[in-house]
Motif scaffolding. Structure first.
Motif, PDB file in Angstrom:
ATOM      1  N   TYR A   1      10.641  14.605 -35.319  1.00 31.35           N
ATOM      2  CA  TYR A   1      10.245  14.911 -33.944  1.00 31.35           C
ATOM      3  C   TYR A   1      10.501  16.386 -33.660  1.00 31.35           C
ATOM      4  CZ  TYR A   1      10.502  14.925 -28.819  1.00 31.35           C
ATOM      5  OH  TYR A   1      10.335  15.205 -27.489  1.00 31.35           O
ATOM      6  N   ASN A   2       9.480  17.067 -33.053  1.00 33.76           N
ATOM      7  CA  ASN A   2       9.623  18.498 -32.827  1.00 33.76           C
ATOM      8  C   ASN A   2       9.415  18.891 -31.371  1.00 33.76           C
ATOM      9  OD1 ASN A   2      10.247  20.980 -34.129  1.00 33.76           O
ATOM     10  ND2 ASN A   2       8.122  21.648 -33.888  1.00 33.76           N
ATOM     11  N   GLY A   3       9.504  17.922 -30.450  1.00 31.50           N
ATOM     12  CA  GLY A   3       9.462  18.280 -29.035  1.00 31.50           C
ATOM     13  C   GLY A   3       8.315  17.674 -28.264  1.00 31.50           C
ATOM     14  N   THR A   4       8.463  17.663 -26.932  1.00 34.02           N
ATOM     15  CA  THR A   4       7.465  17.133 -26.002  1.00 34.02           C
ATOM     16  C   THR A   4       7.242  18.141 -24.884  1.00 34.02           C
ATOM     17  OG1 THR A   4       8.068  14.835 -26.455  1.00 34.02           O
ATOM     18  CG2 THR A   4       6.944  15.261 -24.373  1.00 34.02           C
ATOM     19  N   VAL A   5       5.990  18.309 -24.477  1.00 36.30           N
ATOM     20  CA  VAL A   5       5.658  19.226 -23.384  1.00 36.30           C
ATOM     21  C   VAL A   5       4.688  18.540 -22.427  1.00 36.30           C
ATOM     22  CG1 VAL A   5       6.009  21.351 -24.699  1.00 36.30           C
ATOM     23  CG2 VAL A   5       3.772  20.235 -24.734  1.00 36.30           C
ATOM     24  N   ASN A   6       4.713  18.978 -21.160  1.00 31.22           N
ATOM     25  CA  ASN A   6       3.679  18.589 -20.217  1.00 31.22           C
ATOM     26  C   ASN A   6       2.392  19.315 -20.580  1.00 31.22           C
ATOM     27  OD1 ASN A   6       4.902  16.755 -18.410  1.00 31.22           O
ATOM     28  ND2 ASN A   6       5.975  18.431 -17.396  1.00 31.22           N
ATOM     29  N   THR A   7       1.297  18.589 -20.650  1.00 29.09           N
ATOM     30  CA  THR A   7       0.021  19.208 -21.011  1.00 29.09           C
ATOM     31  C   THR A   7      -0.350  20.327 -20.047  1.00 29.09           C
ATOM     32  OG1 THR A   7      -0.693  17.051 -21.873  1.00 29.09           O
ATOM     33  CG2 THR A   7      -2.388  18.725 -21.542  1.00 29.09           C
ATOM     34  N   ALA A   8      -0.093  20.106 -18.758  1.00 26.85           N
ATOM     35  CA  ALA A   8      -0.473  21.094 -17.746  1.00 26.85           C
ATOM     36  C   ALA A   8       0.326  22.390 -17.859  1.00 26.85           C
ATOM     37  CB  ALA A   8      -0.299  20.504 -16.349  1.00 26.85           C
ATOM     38  N   ASP A   9       1.460  22.358 -18.566  1.00 26.60           N
ATOM     39  CA  ASP A   9       2.339  23.524 -18.630  1.00 26.60           C
ATOM     40  C   ASP A   9       2.239  24.287 -19.949  1.00 26.60           C
ATOM     41  OD1 ASP A   9       3.285  22.794 -16.133  1.00 26.60           O
ATOM     42  OD2 ASP A   9       4.924  21.598 -16.975  1.00 26.60           O
ATOM     43  N   THR A  10       1.280  23.897 -20.809  1.00 26.76           N
ATOM     44  CA  THR A  10       1.220  24.536 -22.122  1.00 26.76           C
ATOM     45  C   THR A  10      -0.202  24.972 -22.421  1.00 26.76           C
ATOM     46  OG1 THR A  10       1.881  24.291 -24.448  1.00 26.76           O
ATOM     47  CG2 THR A  10       0.837  22.390 -23.415  1.00 26.76           C
ATOM     48  N   ASN A  11      -0.436  25.478 -23.622  1.00 24.98           N
ATOM     49  CA  ASN A  11      -1.772  25.874 -24.043  1.00 24.98           C
ATOM     50  C   ASN A  11      -1.921  25.611 -25.535  1.00 24.98           C
ATOM     51  OD1 ASN A  11      -0.738  28.212 -25.531  1.00 24.98           O
ATOM     52  ND2 ASN A  11      -0.444  29.167 -23.519  1.00 24.98           N
ATOM     53  N   GLU A  12      -3.134  25.811 -26.032  1.00 27.25           N
ATOM     54  CA  GLU A  12      -3.438  25.461 -27.416  1.00 27.25           C
ATOM     55  C   GLU A  12      -2.596  26.254 -28.412  1.00 27.25           C
ATOM     56  OE1 GLU A  12      -7.331  25.512 -30.375  1.00 27.25           O
ATOM     57  OE2 GLU A  12      -7.602  25.239 -28.212  1.00 27.25           O
TER      58      GLU A  12
ATOM     59  N   ARG B   1       1.031  14.250 -21.385  1.00 33.10           N
ATOM     60  CA  ARG B   1       2.114  14.830 -22.175  1.00 33.10           C
ATOM     61  C   ARG B   1       1.686  14.931 -23.629  1.00 33.10           C
ATOM     62  NH1 ARG B   1       7.526  11.843 -22.003  1.00 33.10           N
ATOM     63  NH2 ARG B   1       6.260   9.953 -21.812  1.00 33.10           N
ATOM     64  N   ILE B   2       2.333  15.839 -24.332  1.00 33.39           N
ATOM     65  CA  ILE B   2       2.063  16.044 -25.755  1.00 33.39           C
ATOM     66  C   ILE B   2       3.385  16.044 -26.503  1.00 33.39           C
ATOM     67  CG2 ILE B   2       1.147  17.627 -27.499  1.00 33.39           C
ATOM     68  CD1 ILE B   2      -0.652  18.807 -25.303  1.00 33.39           C
ATOM     69  N   SER B   3       3.490  15.189 -27.519  1.00 35.95           N
ATOM     70  CA  SER B   3       4.642  15.217 -28.421  1.00 35.95           C
ATOM     71  C   SER B   3       4.173  15.624 -29.809  1.00 35.95           C
ATOM     72  CB  SER B   3       5.329  13.852 -28.488  1.00 35.95           C
ATOM     73  OG  SER B   3       6.014  13.579 -27.285  1.00 35.95           O
TER      74      SER B   3
ATOM     75  N   ALA C   1      12.294  14.061 -21.818  1.00 31.05           N
ATOM     76  CA  ALA C   1      10.928  14.556 -21.837  1.00 31.05           C
ATOM     77  C   ALA C   1      10.361  14.626 -20.438  1.00 31.05           C
ATOM     78  CB  ALA C   1      10.053  13.637 -22.702  1.00 31.05           C
ATOM     79  N   PRO C   2       9.470  15.597 -20.192  1.00 34.18           N
ATOM     80  CA  PRO C   2       8.906  15.765 -18.868  1.00 34.18           C
ATOM     81  C   PRO C   2       7.968  14.632 -18.514  1.00 34.18           C
ATOM     82  CG  PRO C   2       7.791  17.192 -20.413  1.00 34.18           C
ATOM     83  CD  PRO C   2       8.925  16.587 -21.144  1.00 34.18           C
ATOM     84  N   GLY C   3       7.661  14.494 -17.240  1.00 34.89           N
ATOM     85  CA  GLY C   3       6.747  13.451 -16.796  1.00 34.89           C
ATOM     86  C   GLY C   3       7.337  12.695 -15.638  1.00 34.89           C
ATOM     87  N   LYS C   4       6.800  11.517 -15.409  1.00 36.07           N
ATOM     88  CA  LYS C   4       7.256  10.702 -14.301  1.00 36.07           C
ATOM     89  C   LYS C   4       8.675  10.202 -14.545  1.00 36.07           C
ATOM     90  CE  LYS C   4       2.490   9.191 -13.645  1.00 36.07           C
ATOM     91  NZ  LYS C   4       1.575   8.050 -13.657  1.00 36.07           N
ATOM     92  N   ALA C   5       9.315   9.790 -13.446  1.00 38.33           N
ATOM     93  CA  ALA C   5      10.720   9.398 -13.546  1.00 38.33           C
ATOM     94  C   ALA C   5      10.888   7.963 -14.001  1.00 38.33           C
ATOM     95  CB  ALA C   5      11.395   9.591 -12.189  1.00 38.33           C
ATOM     96  N   GLU C   6       9.826   7.128 -13.892  1.00 38.56           N
ATOM     97  CA  GLU C   6      10.013   5.713 -14.203  1.00 38.56           C
ATOM     98  C   GLU C   6      10.291   5.504 -15.692  1.00 38.56           C
ATOM     99  OE1 GLU C   6       5.482   6.306 -14.425  1.00 38.56           O
ATOM    100  OE2 GLU C   6       7.147   6.988 -13.176  1.00 38.56           O
TER     101      GLU C   6
END
Length: 524
Positions: free
Chosen positions: A235-246, A226-228, A12-17
């Motif tokens: 489970y149907n996926g995870t996206v970065n909030t900044a990279d998606t839309n409603e 992030r949005i899952s 899933a996208p986001g920080k590496a930690e």
């Protein structure tokens, strides 16, 4: 999806930690249904991770597994890299997992302070409760939340919004590592929401992981990183909030885009079904006048406390007017009780479906026929076959998702519960249908279905009064809109012509004419 890339939980996208919390292949089964099927989800320290899905997708069930309320049939919970088994909510809280419930779990007969520290009351010598410390620490938490009520107030005396703030206050007693907010703003006023957002941002700065469940897309895109998405317990996926839309998130949730119809508003209505003339209840609202015609949808819009629900309750016979008249079908109506209102063809779908609209421990069939028992009984005895016929009719017509009529209503999703409430009242064959916050706490898919149902009921001749705090809802379904502020009607708009600016001015105390043009003078 075009603008955003859907990933699996492992990449899933986001920080590496490494995540502070990971749920790995969680499976949960209930009799007759698999609520969760191999669901994986994680949240990082200092992150707001939104968890979305239609009602019944498994969001609340997944979080209840995390919080120790449900024991999973399979999978792992990892907190800071270590596997955890939570046999009960108390153990989860001690480990730093706090769930702020969608369904309020307060004790009405106890004070605010006692509810905030329930299960961990401060003690002094002799194992006695340290009341002075209890109220001091409770007051400090309430001050942080900018609450207007006292730690000594009884919970039973609080409004729904204030009770929700007490739920949030309970989470701040602990030193949480992960906080789950399940529909936290469903009962909050516009004034209280920014306070909640500040608390969430403070928790983020402290490195707390936030799981945020909501059906309100504006909140999701304002708060989350992030949005899952869950769909049908998977489970149907995870996206970065900044990279998606409603629209893309909605497709993930329900598999299609939603096309909201704001144009199909018929103009040919019948005679007045309901007319209010100077209706007044002292201390709540005054001089309220408007009408609802057969086949028409009239929306009532205003801030919490404007008097909208109180007007509806008076029409339904729950409050005694101190002045004015209620006319039904052109005749003055004396409505001294809800029983008389129902007998005269009025139905009210209440604001709080759990406390006012349903008996959660009863099954779907019995709830569906509750408002019209005389139609499914004979000589004082219930007729199960007749009850089943009624249930089947509305279950099919409204596409209610349930394993069967024996399922307890309390086990259904919010959207399906609301359909049960609406079906219960449609069974009484009303002439006037009043819906108070009909889609509160309901996912976008179910919301669209209920909007379509409201429009179809109007097309078949029902007079419909819709009370809502959501401007898009009011604009989307209403042929006319009544704006209220401080217990008074401030303006009446044609549903096709009203602007959002004019509507906002009307509900915030500025006088607005029926043409939608603001006046310089504030409302009296």
């Amino acid at each position: 999806m075009s603008a955003a890339t859907v990933t699996q939980a492992s990449d899933a996208p986001g920080k590496a930690e490494a995540p502070i919390l990971s749920l790995v292949n969680i499976t949960k089964k209930f009799p007759g249904v698999i609520a969760l099927n191999m669901v994986s989800f994680d949240v990082r320290a200092g992150e707001v991770h939104a968890l979305l899905g239609e009602n019944g997708a498994g969001k609340s069930t997944l979080m209840k597994v995390l919080a120790g309320k449900h024991k999973p049939n399979g999978g792992q919970i990892l907190l800071e890299g270590k596997e955890k088994v939570f046999d009960n909510p108390k153990r989860a809280k001690k480990s730093g997992i706090v769930l702020i419930h969608q369904e309020q779990s307060l004790v009405p007969e106890m004070s605010v302070a006692e509810n905030i520290f329930l299960g961990s009351l401060p003690k002094k010598w002799g194992n006695l409760v340290d009341w002075k410390r209890l109220h001091r620490e409770s007051t400090e938490i309430l001050d942080r939340l900018k609450c207007s009520f006292s730690s000594k107030d009884m919970v039973s005396d609080l409004s729904i919004a204030k009770k929700q703030m007490v739920e949030i206050a309970r989470a701040l007693v602990f030193t949480p590592k992960v906080v789950v907010f399940d529909e936290p703003t469903a009962s909050l006023t516009d004034h209280e929401k920014p306070v909640l957002y500040d608390i969430i941002n403070t928790l983020r700065e402290q490195g707390v992981g936030i799981v945020y469940i909501s059906h309100r897309m504006d909140e999701i895109f304002h708060l989350s990183q992030r949005i899952s998405v869950l769909r049908d317990g998977e489970y149907n996926g995870t996206v970065n909030t900044a990279d998606t839309n409603e629209d893309e998130v909605t497709k993930l949730m329900i598999g299609r885009s939603l096309e909201f119809d704001h144009a199909s508003k018929p103009k040919d209505f019948g005679d007045n079904m309901l007319e209010l003339r100077g209706l007044t209840v002292d201390g709540m609202f005054r001089d309220v006048s408007f009408s609802v015609r057969k086949g028409e949808i009239v929306g009532m819009y205003g801030l919490v406390g404007a008097g909208r629900s109180e007007v509806a309750e008076t029409i339904f016979g729950l409050r005694k007017p101190s002045g004015g008249e209620i006319l039904l079908d052109g005749q003055v109506a004396q409505l001294r009780s809800s029983h008389e209102a129902v007998a005269q063809g009025i139905a009210l779908v209440p604001e709080d479906r759990k406390d006012q609209g349903l008996i959660l421990g009863m099954n779907c069939r019995d709830n569906m026929t509750l408002a019209g028992l005389e139609t499914v009984s004979k000589n004082g005895f219930m007729r199960p076959a007749a009850e089943k016929t009624v249930y089947d009719k509305y279950q099919q017509a409204m596409k209610i998702k349930t394993p069967g009529w024996r399922q307890k209503v309390g086990n259904l999703s919010g959207g399906n519960q609301q359909k049960i409430v609406i079906g219960k009242w449609l069974h009484t064959q009303p002439k006037l249908l009043i819906l108070d916050e009909p889609t509160r706490g309901i996912d976008v898919g179910s919301k669209s279905e209920i909007h379509a149902l409201i429009k179809e009921l109007a097309r078949t001749g029902y007079a419909v009064l819709v009370i809502s705090s959501e401007m898009p809802e009011v604009l989307g379904v209403s042929n006319r809109i009544i704006a209220m502020y401080d217990g008074k009607v401030t303006a009446e708009f044609d549903g096709d012509a009203v602007s959002e600016d004019a509507l906002v001015q009307a509900i915030t105390g500025q006088y607005v004419t029926s043409a939608g043009k603001p006046d310089d003078q504030p409302a009296a």
